[in-house]
Motif scaffolding. Structure first.
Motif, PDB file in Angstrom:
ATOM      1  N   PRO A 530     -11.771  -8.296  -1.180  1.00  0.00           N
ATOM      2  CA  PRO A 530     -12.187  -9.696  -1.351  1.00  0.00           C
ATOM      3  C   PRO A 530     -11.437 -10.674  -0.459  1.00  0.00           C
ATOM      4  O   PRO A 530     -12.024 -11.649   0.007  1.00  0.00           O
ATOM      5  N   ARG A 552     -13.928 -16.750  -7.505  1.00  0.00           N
ATOM      6  CA  ARG A 552     -13.860 -15.474  -8.232  1.00  0.00           C
ATOM      7  C   ARG A 552     -12.443 -14.894  -8.208  1.00  0.00           C
ATOM      8  O   ARG A 552     -12.029 -14.228  -9.164  1.00  0.00           O
ATOM      9  N   LEU A 553     -11.731 -15.123  -7.130  1.00  0.00           N
ATOM     10  CA  LEU A 553     -10.360 -14.630  -7.069  1.00  0.00           C
ATOM     11  C   LEU A 553      -9.481 -15.328  -8.101  1.00  0.00           C
ATOM     12  O   LEU A 553      -8.569 -14.707  -8.667  1.00  0.00           O
ATOM     13  N   THR A 554      -9.733 -16.597  -8.348  1.00  0.00           N
ATOM     14  CA  THR A 554      -8.919 -17.314  -9.343  1.00  0.00           C
ATOM     15  C   THR A 554      -9.158 -16.788 -10.751  1.00  0.00           C
ATOM     16  O   THR A 554      -8.305 -16.963 -11.627  1.00  0.00           O
ATOM     17  N   ARG A 555     -10.298 -16.181 -10.971  1.00  0.00           N
ATOM     18  CA  ARG A 555     -10.604 -15.648 -12.306  1.00  0.00           C
ATOM     19  C   ARG A 555     -10.200 -14.185 -12.472  1.00  0.00           C
ATOM     20  O   ARG A 555     -10.433 -13.593 -13.520  1.00  0.00           O
ATOM     21  N   SER A 556      -9.657 -13.606 -11.414  1.00  0.00           N
ATOM     22  CA  SER A 556      -9.229 -12.200 -11.481  1.00  0.00           C
ATOM     23  C   SER A 556      -7.718 -12.125 -11.651  1.00  0.00           C
ATOM     24  O   SER A 556      -6.996 -13.111 -11.445  1.00  0.00           O
ATOM     25  N   GLU A 557      -7.271 -10.964 -12.036  1.00  0.00           N
ATOM     26  CA  GLU A 557      -5.831 -10.756 -12.222  1.00  0.00           C
ATOM     27  C   GLU A 557      -5.145 -10.701 -10.863  1.00  0.00           C
ATOM     28  O   GLU A 557      -5.554  -9.959  -9.967  1.00  0.00           O
ATOM     29  N   THR A 559      -2.721  -9.274  -8.891  1.00  0.00           N
ATOM     30  CA  THR A 559      -1.811  -8.132  -8.784  1.00  0.00           C
ATOM     31  C   THR A 559      -0.868  -8.333  -7.593  1.00  0.00           C
ATOM     32  O   THR A 559      -1.032  -9.249  -6.777  1.00  0.00           O
ATOM     33  N   LEU A 562      -2.848  -7.916  -4.419  1.00  0.00           N
ATOM     34  CA  LEU A 562      -3.662  -9.085  -4.114  1.00  0.00           C
ATOM     35  C   LEU A 562      -2.798 -10.236  -3.615  1.00  0.00           C
ATOM     36  O   LEU A 562      -3.168 -10.958  -2.680  1.00  0.00           O
TER      37      LEU A 562
END
Length: 666
Positions: A530, A552-557, A559, A562
């Motif tokens: 991503p 979408r990245l802000t809503r993912s964990e 890691t 990342l």
């Protein structure tokens, strides 16, 4: 047995031989075997008697001109390999004797005893090494002298002894004496190449027989008491590249080449020269360099008539690991790739034939795993040029399609190879999947070299398709990261970036991209990573897409992996390749999707100073917009006051267009 009995038997046979003379020759093989046993006797009187008997037998052999020497030489060949110094001294004496007899042509039997003679150079006995050194130099002088008088004989001797000389160049490296074997073998190798070049060039006979300008005589003294420079003849010649090829066109030279010559000689000797390139002794390495250069010049003189398969086999043998898994040095591998490039440039069609092509490609992929970056770069360059040569060979084959059945079969093979580059890429990617450390350390090098060797657009299209077909999602993600860095920062991808940006600009103007176009193909493959997708869409000014990705990245964990990717992307955002994107932030009010993308990145990396600096630029730009709304007259640029200033601005714009500064910067 009693030593007195052996001595008495030797004395009795001495008396018989003195009377019978030539009558003992039919039993010479048995007599020589007895002499070899007697000369190793522990009793000094028996050894003395054996020496007297040996001198008498030599005199008898010298007197007879009708003796069948061909049946006796194998005895010398067998006994010269015996390690006992007394036996070796006896055999050397016989070889020197037969060399001196006009009725015996020992050059004819050279392949039988030459390897054993080189082996004697590794003897621990100083006198024996000296005798072998003298004997070898006399034999080489005889070959050189016969080249002017009897060229066919000299060429036959060189051709038959070449394999032996190459094997002796690869002798063991356990003792200093073994180094001397390789040193003298390299000297013979150089002389053989020189003789063959002269024979095919018709230049023999212009000077003294056996001589060559710039040579320093080889000392025949013991190697243990002489310096290395005194032990080897320094051959100072280099065959003329243009003249040699032209001279070979004479009927006599063509006849000699048809019989054999350089075409058969170079592959045989090449293995020996390549083996010594990483020798432990500096002088051996230096002379191996000279030998390799001489062989390359000789190969170039053959033009497109190179023996591809034998040369390829010699190169592949040199690239393989040595005894006990000893790795070949990077110097040897680079020279081997130089030979592979020579074969590909002179004889592309034959190099592309099986199994030569696959064997060379396997060797290149194996070299890619070496720790030296220079070797890995050379292997990738060769693989790329192999694919490029396949592309050029296919149209040529199509033009000759109306030929015979053999040509049609060749065309079918070439058609199978039309997508050779894709197969090479798949094999490289599979190797990177099996070796994650290679992907980390060599991934960008792979991208740069394959793009430089073939075509950046073709490589990225092939790589994108490979990513889409990849089942290992972790590897696909890491591969996309590497590909993205290469695409956005590589010098080799500059033209491709310009093409992608032009396509992106057309899309922004309302043009619908074609299905399967490169931007859409890249985005489809980049979804495995991503952050790389975000970087690519942002770079192509597809800000709405980048906003969706950042959201979408802000809503993912977040890691650790990342976060590392995001930090790397922020560093890339400050590079020159994103200058145009940064300038768009000045007009953030007109680019709300770009602003929201940066805000999302700031939320993901709240401690990142570079992002905070970008947001401050946005705040300043928005403040200026508000000031412009409050004071409309201040929104316009100040007019140019003088005509001189206006003229200077026009000249500046013309210079910018002439230098293509915009294209170079953006």
């Amino acid at each position: 047995e009693d030593a007195t009995v052996r001595y008495s038997a030797s004395e009795a046979f001495y008396n018989v031989a003195k009377v019978a003379r030539g009558g003992i020759l039919p039993k010479l093989a048995e007599i020589f075997n007895c002499l070899c046993r007697l000369c190793t006797d522990v009793d000094p009187s028996v050894k003395d008697g054996a020496q007297c008997l040996d001198r008498l037998v030599r005199d008898v052999v010298t007197e007879r001109r009708d003796f069948d020497y061909s049946s006796f030489v194998p005895q010398l060949t067998t006994r010269i390999r015996v390690l006992n110094p007394s036996v070796r001294q006896l055999v050397l004496g016989w070889i020197v004797l037969l060399e001196s007899l006009p009725q015996v042509d020992m050059i004819v039997y050279l392949p039988q005893y030459l390897e054993g003679l080189f082996g004697v150079l590794a003897s621990e006995n100083r006198d024996i090494r000296h005798s072998a050194d003298v004997c070898l130099e006399e034999i080489l002088d005889k070959i050189r002298s016969s080249a002017a008088e009897r060229p066919a004989r000299a060429q036959r001797a060189v051709a038959e002894a070449a394999s032996t000389v190459a094997r002796c160049c690869r002798s063991g490296e356990r003792r200093p004496e073994d180094n001397y074997v390789r040193l003298i073998s390299l000297h013979w190798l150089l002389e053989f190449v020189k003789l063959q070049v002269d024979l095919e060039g018709g230049s023999l006979g212009s000077g003294a027989p056996g001589g060559s300008p710039g040579e320093v005589p080889v000392s025949s003294s013991d190697p243990s008491t002489q310096s290395s420079s005194q032990r080897l003849r320094a051959v100072k010649w280099l065959p003329p590249r243009g003249g040699t090829q032209a001279q070979c066109a004479t009927p006599e030279a063509s006849s000699r080449r048809a019989e054999g010559g350089l075409r058969q000689l170079v592959p045989k000797l090449l293995a020996g020269a390549l083996y010594c390139l990483d020798d432990g002794e500096a002088e051996i390495r230096q002379n191996a360099e000279q030998a390799n250069a001489a062989l390359r010049d000789a190969a170039r003189s053959l033009g497109g008539d190179l023996p591809v398969e034998p040369l390829a086999n010699a190169v592949l043998d040199a690239m393989r690991d040595g005894v006990d898994g000893q790795k070949r040095s990077h110097k040897v591998l680079l020279k081997c790739f130089g030979w592979a490039e020579l074969l590909l440039s002179r004889c592309p069609a034959r190099v592309l034939e099986l199994p030569v092509r696959d064997q060379l490609l396997d060797a290149a992929l194996l070299a890619l795993q070496r720790p030296e970056e220079e070797v890995a770069s050379a292997s990738l360059c060769f693989a790329a040029r192999l694919a490029a040569s396949s592309d050029r060979a296919a149209p040529m084959a199509e033009a000759d399609e109306a030929g015979a059945e053999a040509e049609e079969e060749e065309l079918k093979n070439l058609e199978k190879d039309e997508d050779l580059f894709a197969r090479i890429c798949r094999r490289v990617f599979r190797l990177l999947a099996e070796r994650p450390d290679l992907l980390t350390n060599r991934g960008e090098l792979v991208v740069r070299r394959l793009c430089d060797g073939v075509d950046a657009e073709r490589f990225f299209a092939t790589a994108a398709r490979a990513v889409l077909a990849e089942k290992d999602k972790v590897f696909a993600r890491h591969l996309v990261q590497v590909l993205n860095r290469g695409l956005l920062t590589g010098r080799e991808t500059r033209e491709l970036r310009a093409k992608l940006q032009a396509e992106a600009a057309r899309c922004a103007a309302g043009h619908v991209p074609a299905v399967g176009s490169l931007p859409l193909l890249l985005l489809a493959a980049w979804v495995h990573c991503p952050v790389s997708s975000l970087a690519l869409s942002l770079w192509m000014h597809w800000f709405e897409l980048s906003e969706e990705l950042a959201s979408r990245l802000t809503r993912s964990e977040v890691t650790e992996e990342l976060q590392d990717q995001l930090q790397e992307f922020v560093e890339l955002l400050d590079s020159p390749v994103f200058t145009n994107v940064r300038l768009q932030l000045v007009e953030a009010r007109r680019r709300p999707s770009l602003l929201r993308t940066v805000l999302h990145l700031g939320a993901l990396l709240p401690e990142e100073r570079a992002l905070r600096a970008r947001l401050q630029v946005v705040e300043t730009a928005l403040l200026l917009d508000r000031l412009g709304e409050a004071c409309p007259t201040s929104n316009a640029s100040a007019p140019i006051a003088t005509s001189e200033a206006r003229a200077w601005i026009l000249r500046f714009d013309a210079a910018a267009d002439a230098h293509c500064w915009k294209e170079n910067l953006f």
